[in-house]
Design an enzyme around this catalytic site. Sequence first.
Site, short mmCIF file in Angstrom:
data_model
loop_
_atom_site.label_atom_id
_atom_site.label_comp_id
_atom_site.label_asym_id
_atom_site.label_seq_id
_atom_site.Cartn_x
_atom_site.Cartn_y
_atom_site.Cartn_z
N ASP A 134 0.84 -1.19 0.00
CA ASP A 134 0.00 0.00 0.00
C ASP A 134 0.88 1.24 0.00
OD1 ASP A 134 -2.51 1.19 -0.08
OD2 ASP A 134 -2.54 1.51 2.08
N TYR A 136 1.12 5.74 -0.54
CA TYR A 136 0.71 6.94 0.20
C TYR A 136 0.83 8.10 -0.79
CZ TYR A 136 0.84 9.49 4.78
OH TYR A 136 0.58 10.25 5.90
N HIS A 141 -3.53 13.89 1.10
CA HIS A 141 -3.74 12.97 2.22
C HIS A 141 -2.54 13.01 3.16
CE1 HIS A 141 -4.89 9.42 4.52
NE2 HIS A 141 -3.73 8.85 4.21
N GLU A 207 -10.38 3.85 3.98
CA GLU A 207 -9.54 4.68 3.12
C GLU A 207 -9.96 4.40 1.68
OE1 GLU A 207 -5.37 4.06 4.06
OE2 GLU A 207 -5.49 5.45 5.76
N GLU A 209 -9.31 4.10 -1.92
CA GLU A 209 -8.08 3.89 -2.69
C GLU A 209 -8.39 3.20 -4.01
OE1 GLU A 209 -4.63 2.40 -0.73
OE2 GLU A 209 -5.24 3.14 1.25
N ASP A 241 -9.01 0.41 2.17
CA ASP A 241 -7.98 0.03 3.15
C ASP A 241 -8.51 0.37 4.54
OD1 ASP A 241 -5.63 -0.52 4.52
OD2 ASP A 241 -4.69 1.38 3.97
N ARG A 245 -7.63 3.33 13.57
CA ARG A 245 -6.74 4.47 13.86
C ARG A 245 -6.14 4.41 15.26
NH1 ARG A 245 -5.65 5.73 8.84
NH2 ARG A 245 -7.44 6.48 7.67
N GLN A 248 -3.49 1.85 15.26
CA GLN A 248 -2.40 2.40 14.43
C GLN A 248 -1.55 3.40 15.22
OE1 GLN A 248 -3.91 4.13 10.80
NE2 GLN A 248 -1.89 4.60 9.97
N LYS A 261 -4.12 -2.47 10.04
CA LYS A 261 -4.54 -2.53 8.64
C LYS A 261 -4.82 -3.97 8.19
CE LYS A 261 -3.32 1.83 7.40
NZ LYS A 261 -4.10 2.73 6.58
N THR A 265 -8.99 -5.86 3.99
CA THR A 265 -8.86 -4.88 2.90
C THR A 265 -9.84 -5.33 1.83
OG1 THR A 265 -6.49 -4.66 3.38
CG2 THR A 265 -7.25 -3.81 1.25
N THR A 368 -4.65 6.57 0.19
CA THR A 368 -5.92 7.29 0.24
C THR A 368 -5.95 8.40 -0.81
OG1 THR A 368 -5.94 6.87 2.59
CG2 THR A 368 -7.48 8.53 1.78
N GLU A 382 -9.70 12.35 7.99
CA GLU A 382 -9.55 13.68 7.39
C GLU A 382 -10.88 14.45 7.37
OE1 GLU A 382 -6.82 13.37 3.69
OE2 GLU A 382 -7.55 11.38 4.18
MN MN Z 1 -3.93 3.04 2.86
#
Ligand code: MN
Length: 448
Positions: A134, A136, A141, A207, A209, A241, A245, A248, A261, A265, A368, A382
């Site tokens: 994955d 970024y 983001h 997320e 994606e 995804d 949080r 994480q 994560k 998925t 994301t 976000e």
């Molecule tokens: Mn992701």
Amino acid sequence: MNTLNSTHEPSLTSWIESANSKETDFPIQNLPFCVFQLLDQPPAIGVGIGDQILNLRTCAELGLLSDQFNDAASQTTLNAVMAMSPADRTLLRARLSELLANGTTADKSVIEKSLVFQANANLLMPCHVGDYTDFYASIYHATNVGTMFRPTNPLLPNYKHIPIGYHGRASSVVVSGTSFHRPVGQLSPTEEGGIPTRGPCKLLDYELEVAMFVAQGNELGNSISIADAEDHIFGMSLLNDWSARDIQKWEYQPLGPFLAKSFATTISPWIVTLEALAPFRCREFARPEGDPQPLDYLHSDENSSSGGVDMKLEVFLCSEKMNQQGIEPVKLSSGNFTNMYWTIAQLLTHHSSNGCNMQSGDMLGSGTVSGLTRDSRGSLLELTWDGASDNPVPGSQRTPITLPTGEERKFLGDGDEVILKGYCESDSHRRIGFGTCKGKILPAKVEA
Ligand code: MN
């Protein structure tokens, strides 16, 4: 792969009427691949056309394809089709287009034996995903998330030079429609130096994606050049995804995301080929003046002029209560893949640049997809700006979302279903869609 041919012709229509409707995601210009199953039958590779699926195994059995494709077309995953040469993939698409086009010279009564209604089919994982990485790649983001955690220094110094990624978990990649339990995990101590607790994730997020699937791979020790990269990309689908949080926040330093994560998925079942996307390619992201140019191995003029994909993406939410009251899912945001700082070719090239062998069916997540404006943010983190944080970032907006039932969401609740949609459209070509990517959250399984 990137050139237009007769299969993209906007005036082309199919003898399958549903494929000619303005609303369909699957006009004859699309021809996305899937793997599906009918009751009591083995899985088969299919191609979406209107509200139907063309069964490629049956096509092979009926002699509708040229012999060279029969073996790959008869498998129960797409990996062998993905491993075909770019020229063969183009030939197969041309043949499928020919079979399904109005005025086909093939016998329609034979082709009809290979058609099933999507409503009667169970859509499965399209391929065996051996490895999942994955990225970024949206600078918006990365800037949003960085601002929450490092307000004075949101973007780390590497961001504009190197596509950032982490190794994801392939075994828990599931197809749209698969429900999963809210993960349980270690949550950070409430005070510094305290003892962490263990319990159901409280800050569950999605997320938005896009997934890319590797076509032909490369040998260990070799790399894929930026000039060849798109020949090694089979196609794209939608990817959610799911992210815990709170888990994480506690676990991610110093080695990045792990259990936050890897519990699930979700991908959409349809893979839209890169060839089908040819009419919607565009310039790469316009780097603001003063931003560094990528190093040579990540640069080509062709990638700069047509490495982008103009793909619109949307996120919808339906809570359990909304579902019970028959309320339609609400749109949370819409974004565009043109907001990605790095192109798909750059992501693949960078991934293989150390000699890492990519294999057919490997999946690369884009990261994301968030844009500059609030309504284009691709995660709840976000959208609600770290809504559930006890220590909000100074100046943060902390705006929970109110659903039509009056329920409020800072992060996802049990029974919530998140639905991703994607499509490409332009004035000069037929709109093509990616179908939907859905997943529903069940209550945590273990009360720890
Ligand atoms: Mn992701």
